[in-house]
Design a protein around this motif. Structure first.
Motif, PDB file in Angstrom:
ATOM      1  N   ARG A 170     -14.291  28.574  91.447  1.00 11.46           N
ATOM      2  CA  ARG A 170     -12.836  27.504  90.406  1.00 11.46           C
ATOM      3  C   ARG A 170     -13.830  26.480  89.633  1.00 11.46           C
ATOM      4  N   PHE A 171     -13.232  26.101  88.811  1.00 14.23           N
ATOM      5  CA  PHE A 171     -13.907  25.479  87.772  1.00 14.23           C
ATOM      6  C   PHE A 171     -13.106  25.002  86.552  1.00 14.23           C
ATOM      7  N   PRO A 172     -12.590  23.923  86.232  1.00 10.97           N
ATOM      8  CA  PRO A 172     -13.757  22.854  87.330  1.00 10.97           C
ATOM      9  C   PRO A 172     -12.259  22.498  88.439  1.00 10.97           C
ATOM     10  N   SER A 173     -13.771  22.848  89.595  1.00 14.44           N
ATOM     11  CA  SER A 173     -13.264  22.123  91.059  1.00 14.44           C
ATOM     12  C   SER A 173     -14.201  21.683  91.727  1.00 14.44           C
ATOM     13  N   PRO A 232     -19.299  21.299  86.713  1.00 13.91           N
ATOM     14  CA  PRO A 232     -18.074  20.875  87.734  1.00 13.91           C
ATOM     15  C   PRO A 232     -17.576  21.986  88.302  1.00 13.91           C
ATOM     16  N   HIS A 233     -18.719  23.270  88.770  1.00 15.04           N
ATOM     17  CA  HIS A 233     -18.068  24.115  88.818  1.00 15.04           C
ATOM     18  C   HIS A 233     -17.914  24.297  90.707  1.00 15.04           C
ATOM     19  N   SER A 234     -17.179  24.724  91.044  1.00 12.56           N
ATOM     20  CA  SER A 234     -17.129  24.626  93.053  1.00 12.56           C
ATOM     21  C   SER A 234     -18.656  25.258  93.545  1.00 12.56           C
ATOM     22  N   ARG A 235     -18.842  26.209  93.101  1.00 12.17           N
ATOM     23  CA  ARG A 235     -20.303  26.718  93.526  1.00 12.17           C
ATOM     24  C   ARG A 235     -21.623  25.476  93.579  1.00 12.17           C
ATOM     25  N   ASN A 236     -21.237  24.747  92.658  1.00 11.32           N
ATOM     26  CA  ASN A 236     -22.411  23.355  92.610  1.00 11.32           C
ATOM     27  C   ASN A 236     -22.325  22.802  93.295  1.00 11.32           C
ATOM     28  N   LEU A 237     -23.806  21.826  93.395  1.00 16.53           N
ATOM     29  CA  LEU A 237     -23.745  20.776  94.906  1.00 16.53           C
ATOM     30  C   LEU A 237     -23.678  19.985  93.963  1.00 16.53           C
ATOM     31  N   GLY A 250     -35.620  19.856 101.407  1.00 17.82           N
ATOM     32  CA  GLY A 250     -34.930  21.210 101.737  1.00 17.82           C
ATOM     33  C   GLY A 250     -35.791  21.769 100.074  1.00 17.82           C
ATOM     34  N   LEU A 251     -34.787  22.700  99.663  1.00 21.22           N
ATOM     35  CA  LEU A 251     -34.445  22.921  97.918  1.00 21.22           C
ATOM     36  C   LEU A 251     -33.380  23.468  97.736  1.00 21.22           C
ATOM     37  N   VAL A 252     -33.673  23.152  96.434  1.00 29.00           N
ATOM     38  CA  VAL A 252     -32.792  24.429  95.761  1.00 29.00           C
ATOM     39  C   VAL A 252     -32.624  25.068  94.306  1.00 29.00           C
ATOM     40  N   GLY A 253     -32.575  26.441  94.750  1.00 33.53           N
ATOM     41  CA  GLY A 253     -32.861  27.357  93.372  1.00 33.53           C
ATOM     42  C   GLY A 253     -31.872  27.525  92.567  1.00 33.53           C
ATOM     43  N   VAL A 254     -32.569  27.046  91.810  1.00 30.62           N
ATOM     44  CA  VAL A 254     -31.126  26.813  89.547  1.00 30.62           C
ATOM     45  C   VAL A 254     -30.935  27.811  89.589  1.00 30.62           C
ATOM     46  N   ASN A 255     -29.202  28.468  90.287  1.00 30.97           N
ATOM     47  CA  ASN A 255     -28.854  30.144  89.297  1.00 30.97           C
ATOM     48  C   ASN A 255     -29.226  29.704  88.257  1.00 30.97           C
ATOM     49  N   PHE A 256     -29.350  31.037  87.716  1.00 28.32           N
ATOM     50  CA  PHE A 256     -29.782  30.945  86.041  1.00 28.32           C
ATOM     51  C   PHE A 256     -28.534  31.963  85.269  1.00 28.32           C
ATOM     52  N   GLY A 257     -26.942  32.072  86.006  1.00 28.44           N
ATOM     53  CA  GLY A 257     -25.589  32.331  85.580  1.00 28.44           C
ATOM     54  C   GLY A 257     -25.489  31.122  85.015  1.00 28.44           C
ATOM     55  N   THR A 258     -24.424  31.828  83.901  1.00 38.23           N
ATOM     56  CA  THR A 258     -24.290  30.828  82.572  1.00 38.23           C
ATOM     57  C   THR A 258     -23.276  29.867  82.366  1.00 38.23           C
ATOM     58  N   MET A 259     -22.053  30.273  83.823  1.00 35.03           N
ATOM     59  CA  MET A 259     -20.428  30.097  84.668  1.00 35.03           C
ATOM     60  C   MET A 259     -21.617  28.621  85.247  1.00 35.03           C
ATOM     61  N   PHE A 260     -22.512  28.676  85.867  1.00 34.42           N
ATOM     62  CA  PHE A 260     -22.882  27.319  86.672  1.00 34.42           C
ATOM     63  C   PHE A 260     -23.588  26.076  85.994  1.00 34.42           C
ATOM     64  N   ASP A 264     -18.840  24.066  80.265  1.00 32.57           N
ATOM     65  CA  ASP A 264     -17.865  24.544  80.118  1.00 32.57           C
ATOM     66  C   ASP A 264     -17.436  25.291  80.706  1.00 32.57           C
ATOM     67  N   GLY A 265     -18.431  25.819  81.979  1.00 30.53           N
ATOM     68  CA  GLY A 265     -17.659  26.959  82.458  1.00 30.53           C
ATOM     69  C   GLY A 265     -18.018  28.268  82.512  1.00 30.53           C
ATOM     70  N   THR A 266     -18.485  28.825  81.094  1.00 30.44           N
ATOM     71  CA  THR A 266     -17.722  29.666  81.127  1.00 30.44           C
ATOM     72  C   THR A 266     -19.704  31.051  80.865  1.00 30.44           C
ATOM     73  N   LYS A 267     -18.702  32.447  81.094  1.00 27.15           N
ATOM     74  CA  LYS A 267     -19.291  33.025  81.074  1.00 27.15           C
ATOM     75  C   LYS A 267     -19.799  33.484  79.755  1.00 27.15           C
ATOM     76  N   ASN A 268     -21.111  33.313  79.199  1.00 31.65           N
ATOM     77  CA  ASN A 268     -21.445  33.007  77.661  1.00 31.65           C
ATOM     78  C   ASN A 268     -22.670  33.361  77.748  1.00 31.65           C
TER      79      ASN A 268
END
Length: 348
Positions: A170-173, A232-237, A250-260, A264-268
């Motif tokens: 979900r975005f924004p969520s 502000p994507h629901s998948r983010n922390l 612990g650790l956070v592995g940074v996702n390369f996905g553009t929506m994250f 603007d949360g888009t797949k660009n």
């Protein structure tokens, strides 16, 4: 002083097993050894970019859709028998990739295995489950998979199953969508702690995150997640979740996905690497340099053009250096932090 040598990258997440399986090729294991023109990851492109290893996901896609806790469409978890058959195919594929690689790929079960593989020039593959639909309520399959090399598990993907509730896309969520772990999910976390299997928080909703945090005695790890305050994507922390990861070492592995990573949360794919690095900057400031890694999500999402396959990883290294990260910091982010947290979790 910076050097021109490739910086080894140990990565928190890829979906190459699913991509190879979906290709329908009868030589999928051998196909991974050849440089391809599709997808993000194969052995030649990994070597060209310094991709030295990572968590190789076993993920079973949804075949049907239902309604989520927020009343919106949600993919449904596959039934146990279907999930087990599909998962065993992917686990077998990784085993065959190791067998035909002539030492080019090694399935790793300990930190020493990872370090040894990287030193020998082999791709260090860790077997990871993304969504535990193939595991039965009695956890018999967990023991079987552990013996096959399973060392990391996400109890859910972004859907509900018998173990808990994944966060829908979900975005924004907010990530605070629905209930958390079930009693079966809590038992799974306890069993993973006993077996020293890492519990991956990516794809869990916020309540599930806190359920794991209350139960687990291991470092809290999100293998491929980013910063909610920036995107502000629901998948983010959220910052509160990040603080808990910091406090557990612990650790956070940074996702390369553009929506994250995009505001603007888009797949660009036309997304600058500076957008990715601003998430790294935020994490370094919030949780500390030693707790930040990479979780590319290669072969599983839309990534920036400049990182369009594993051979392009030096572009990210160059951007980090341009932003002021020295060689030590780059090495930590690219591989050393991941190996540290896995060794701490596995006890080896």
């Amino acid at each position: 002083m910076a050097t021109n040598a490739l910086v080894p990258v140990f990565d928190g997440h890829n979906d190459v097993l699913l991509r190879l399986s979906r290709s329908g090729s009868k030589t999928a294991a051998h196909d991974f050894l050849q440089e391809g023109s599709t997808g993000h990851l194969d052995l030649p492109r990994a070597r060209a970019g310094g991709f030295a290893g990572g968590l190789f996901a076993v993920y079973v896609p949804s075949s049907t859709t239902g309604t989520g806790s927020d009343g919106k469409p949600e993919p449904l978890a596959p039934p146990l028998a279907e999930a087990q058959a599909a998962a065993l195919e992917l686990v077998s594929l990784l085993a065959r990739m190791e067998r035909v690689s002539d030492g080019g790929l090694k399935i790793c079960r300990t930190g020493g295995d990872i370090r040894g593989a990287i030193a020998a020039g082999a791709l260090a593959a860790v077997l990871h489950v993304e969504g535990a639909e193939m595991i039965d309520p009695d956890l018999n399959m967990l023991d079987v998979l552990h013996q096959a090399g399973l060392r990391s598990i996400g109890p859910v993907w972004s859907r509900s199953n018998i173990f808990g509730h994944g966060v829908p896309f979900r975005f924004p969520s907010s990530p605070d969508l629905g209930p958390g772990l079930t009693e079966a999910g809590k038992a799974l976390v306890r069993a993973c702690n006993e077996l020293r299997i890492m519990v991956d928080l990516s794809h869990l909703n916020e309540q599930g995150f806190w359920d794991v945090a209350a139960l687990s005695d291991a470092p809290l790890v999100a293998s491929h997640s980013n910063v909610h305050a920036l995107t502000p994507h629901s998948r983010n922390l959220t910052d509160r979740q990040l603080d808990a990861i910091r406090d557990s070492d612990g650790l956070v592995g940074v996702n390369f996905g553009t929506m994250f990573i995009r505001a603007d949360g888009t797949k660009n794919p036309d997304t600058k690497l500076e957008e990715l690095v601003r998430h790294i900057d935020y994490l370094v400031d919030r949780i500390g340099l030693d707790r930040v890694g990479l979780g590319s999500d290669y072969d599983g999402t839309t990534v920036p053009n400049d990182l369009r396959d594993a051979s392009r990883l030096p572009a990210l290294v160059a951007t980090l250096r341009d932003k002021g990260y020295d060689d030590e910091a780059v090495r930590k982010i690219c591989s050393e932090n991941w190996i540290r947290v896995l060794e701490k979790t596995w006890g080896a």
